[in-house]
Design an enzyme around this catalytic site. Structure first.
Site, short mmCIF file in Angstrom:
data_model
loop_
_atom_site.label_atom_id
_atom_site.label_comp_id
_atom_site.label_asym_id
_atom_site.label_seq_id
_atom_site.Cartn_x
_atom_site.Cartn_y
_atom_site.Cartn_z
N LYS A 12 -0.44 4.78 4.40
CA LYS A 12 -1.60 3.92 5.18
C LYS A 12 -0.81 3.65 6.56
O LYS A 12 0.14 3.54 6.97
CB LYS A 12 -1.75 2.50 4.49
CG LYS A 12 -2.57 1.80 5.16
CD LYS A 12 -2.85 0.60 4.05
CE LYS A 12 -3.90 -0.43 4.74
NZ LYS A 12 -5.17 0.02 5.45
N HIS A 48 0.93 -1.17 0.10
CA HIS A 48 0.03 0.06 -0.03
C HIS A 48 0.87 1.26 -0.04
O HIS A 48 2.12 1.33 0.19
CB HIS A 48 -0.90 0.20 1.27
CG HIS A 48 -2.11 -0.88 1.34
ND1 HIS A 48 -2.00 -2.38 1.51
CD2 HIS A 48 -3.39 -0.88 0.80
CE1 HIS A 48 -3.06 -2.79 1.30
NE2 HIS A 48 -4.05 -1.96 0.78
#
Ligand SMILES: NC(=O)C1=CN([C@@H]2O[C@H](COP(=O)(O)OP(=O)(O)OC[C@H]3O[C@@H](n4cnc5c(N)ncnc54)[C@H](OP(=O)(O)O)[C@@H]3O)[C@@H](O)[C@H]2O)C=CC1
Ligand SMILES: O=C(O)C1=N[C@H](C(=O)O)C[C@H](O)C1
Length: 261
Positions: free
Chosen positions: A154, A150
């Site tokens: 995040k 990600h």
């Protein structure tokens, strides 16, 4: 079925996903944004005014939206669920990273209003999860490792989707019951391990890869989200489906099983 658009409230309206939800709603005649709130002050999003989040209870009471769509943080999502329960507003939440106590509070809200929680609103991830369950069950004794990637902003790790996939793997392979988060040093692999690897880099929207290996062969199952619109579309499908349902605890699979209507 009414021809009125489904009216939604959006929490975390200034966040990456909140903005995406408001933009996706603007592209649908069947959805109207009635309320948008954010914790800190933000400029209008796609022409929608964003109010302070501490006014949410008052706004839900005044505007009675059909559904609230939430992509925020675990503590705020629980507070918003309690506001929904008090106002009688159904809630769709894509927020991840809940601890056990927060999940209990979220479930408590679902006794008063419908609550639909999903770690991933991409239809491809629902298909990935089915494929993983089938593949892992069909290959007893094979090793399983999961890698998720990600963007560098995040917060939670591993991702909510990764945790859902790990639950799936464990549900079909009882011998795999030890989640090992990365490895370092002298770390030989135990047969019961599922290795879990969380990578954070650049602006990657979200990737999940399951590696199944044994008997001189490897199988890799991978999902890549091309953009956040994929998640926003799924969340709006869920909101459309959830409006007017009975109180209870719902999953994205319920929407897909119903054909998304
Ligand atoms: N289920 C799915 O398909 C998907 C789920 N997600 C999940 O959605 C969540 C949000 O992701 P993303 O949009 O990228 O995150 P962002 O950080 O971009 O946005 C989060 C938003 O929530 C607000 N927020 C965060 N914490 C709190 C808090 N404690 N109280 C009140 N408001 C808060 C922020 O407000 P402020 O700006 O004022 O801090 C911000 O507007 C994450 O849990 C993520 O994992 C993401 C993508 C898809
Ligand atoms: O924070 C994100 O960005 C994402 N979060 C969800 C998760 O934790 O699984 C879903 C998606 O992968 C994007």
């Amino acid at each position: 079925m009414s021809d009125e658009p489904v009216s939604i409230a959006v929490t975390g309206a200034g966040g990456r996903m909140g903005r995406e939800v408001i933009s996706a709603a603007a592209d649908r005649d069947a959805v109207a944004v009635a309320v948008a709130v954010n914790r800190t002050e933000v400029d209008p999003v796609a022409g929608v005014e964003v109010d302070p989040a501490d006014r949410l209870g008052e706004l839900l009471a005044a505007d009675s939206p059909d559904v609230l769509v939430d992509f925020t943080g675990p503590e705020s999502a629980v507070a918003y669920a309690e506001a929904c329960a008090a106002a009688g507003v159904p809630m769709v939440t894509g927020t991840t990273g809940f601890d056990a106590d927060q999940l209990t509070r979220l479930r408590a809200a679902s006794e008063s209003v419908p609550v639909l929680k999903a770690s991933n609103f991409a239809r491809g991830v629902a298909a990935l999860r089915r494929a993983v369950r089938e593949a892992v069950a069909a290959l007893p004794g094979y090793d399983v490792e999961l890698t998720e990637t990600h963007h560098n902003a995040k917060r939670d790790a591993p991702s909510g989707t990764a945790k859902s996939i790990l639950d799936d793997v464990e549900s079909v392979r009882e011998d795999l019951d030890e989640r090992v988060h990365g490895r370092e040093g002298d770390a030989p692999r135990d047969p019961g391990e599922i290795g879990v690897h969380a990578r954070r880099a650049g602006d990657v929207t979200g990737e999940h890869e399951v590696l199944v290996a044994g008997n001189r062969e490897t199988l890799e199952l991978t999902h890549r989200a091309g953009d956040r619109g994929v998640f926003a579309e799924g969340a709006l499908d869920a909101a459309d489906w959830l409006a007017g349902r009975d109180p209870g605890w719902y999953a994205f699979g319920d929407v897909l099983d119903a054909g998304g209507d």
